[in-house]
Design a protein around this motif. Structure first.
Motif, short mmCIF file in Angstrom:
data_model
loop_
_atom_site.label_atom_id
_atom_site.label_comp_id
_atom_site.label_asym_id
_atom_site.label_seq_id
_atom_site.Cartn_x
_atom_site.Cartn_y
_atom_site.Cartn_z
N UNK A 101 21.54 -79.93 -17.47
CA UNK A 101 21.69 -79.01 -18.59
C UNK A 101 21.10 -77.63 -18.33
N UNK A 102 19.99 -77.55 -17.59
CA UNK A 102 19.32 -76.27 -17.38
C UNK A 102 18.94 -76.10 -15.91
N UNK A 103 19.95 -75.99 -15.02
CA UNK A 103 19.65 -75.80 -13.60
C UNK A 103 19.08 -74.41 -13.34
N UNK A 104 18.37 -74.27 -12.22
CA UNK A 104 17.75 -73.00 -11.87
C UNK A 104 17.60 -72.91 -10.36
N UNK A 105 17.70 -71.70 -9.84
CA UNK A 105 17.44 -71.47 -8.43
C UNK A 105 16.63 -70.19 -8.28
N UNK A 106 15.67 -70.20 -7.36
CA UNK A 106 14.83 -69.02 -7.14
C UNK A 106 14.72 -68.77 -5.63
N UNK A 107 14.75 -67.49 -5.24
CA UNK A 107 14.69 -67.14 -3.82
C UNK A 107 13.84 -65.90 -3.63
N UNK A 108 13.41 -65.67 -2.40
CA UNK A 108 12.54 -64.53 -2.10
C UNK A 108 12.95 -63.92 -0.76
N UNK A 109 12.76 -62.59 -0.63
CA UNK A 109 13.06 -61.96 0.65
C UNK A 109 11.79 -61.50 1.34
N UNK A 110 11.95 -60.94 2.52
CA UNK A 110 10.80 -60.56 3.34
C UNK A 110 10.00 -59.42 2.73
N UNK A 111 10.60 -58.65 1.83
CA UNK A 111 9.90 -57.54 1.18
C UNK A 111 9.12 -57.98 -0.05
N UNK A 112 9.20 -59.26 -0.39
CA UNK A 112 8.45 -59.77 -1.54
C UNK A 112 9.21 -59.80 -2.84
N UNK A 113 10.48 -59.43 -2.83
CA UNK A 113 11.27 -59.49 -4.07
C UNK A 113 11.69 -60.93 -4.33
N UNK A 114 11.61 -61.31 -5.59
CA UNK A 114 12.01 -62.65 -6.02
C UNK A 114 13.21 -62.53 -6.95
N UNK A 115 14.19 -63.40 -6.75
CA UNK A 115 15.37 -63.42 -7.61
C UNK A 115 15.52 -64.82 -8.18
#
Length: 205
Positions: free
Chosen positions: A132-146
């Motif tokens: 019902x409430x899936x989620x995905x989180x990722x990060x890059x080498x510059x420290x930004x999180x999406x």
């Protein structure tokens, strides 16, 4: 009434960003209890602009295209482990997808966005495959999180941000809630129909 859905998503991302930005190892002196912190790589204005660019690219990568609206931005002051000010702030920007994404097509959306992020150099750091409430989180080498997540009313939001940017004034895109040219309240509830994303038919592989 549905506002806490988006606020919760932003709060989770802000907390994750603050934890990343305020982290660091011991400074080598036993007993002092202070943590070594990296100097900010950019100021809040730069972090906000980069976050908006990341979100622009993410939404442009979704095909068929979806309707969206700006989400409320979030800022949270960073501090040391001793609650000392650092003159840095976590910056988060978000977008709310107004197209109805059916339960049968949520996995397709998450997979499409994940592949796009990985092509841009992001690495998945957490995923929740809840039906019902899936989620995905990722990060890059510059420290930004999406992150991309589905709320409890079926709303989908995408967020991007940077932990602990140097304090500075900021500007916001026209249409940002709570700022000049923007609506008084966020648009959270999806209402636009899509022959593809709103379909209740499972996508054939």
């Amino acid at each position: 009434m549905s506002r806490p859905v988006q606020l919760l998503g932003c709060a989770l991302l802000v907390a994750a960003l603050a934890a990343c930005g305020a982290g660091g190892g011991q400074n080598g002196t036993e007993g002092q209890g202070k943590k070594e912190r990296k100097a900010p790589t950019m100021d809040m204005q730069q972090a906000g602009q980069r976050s908006e660019a990341i979100l622009d690219g993410t939404l442009a990568a979704i095909h068929p295209s979806v309707k969206w609206a700006y989400g409320a931005p979030a800022e949270a002051a960073c501090s040391t482990g001793l609650n000392e000010p650092t003159d840095t702030t976590t910056v988060t920007r978000s977008r709310n997808i107004l197209t109805v994404v059916s339960e049968q097509r949520r996995g397709n959306l998450l997979g499409l966005v994940q592949r796009y992020w990985e092509r841009q150099g992001f690495r998945v750091v957490s995923a929740n495959s809840d039906k019902d409430m899936p989620r995905i989180r990722a990060r890059d080498a510059d420290g930004f999180t999406v992150s991309l997540e589905v709320g409890n009313i079926g709303n989908v939001s995408v967020s991007a941000g940077l932990g602990c940017a140097e304090n500075s004034a900021m500007t916001y895109p026209t249409g940002t809630p709570g700022h000049p040219g923007g609506p008084k309240a966020e648009e959270l509830r999806p209402r636009e129909h899509s022959a593809f994303w709103s379909s209740n038919e499972p996508l054939r592989q």
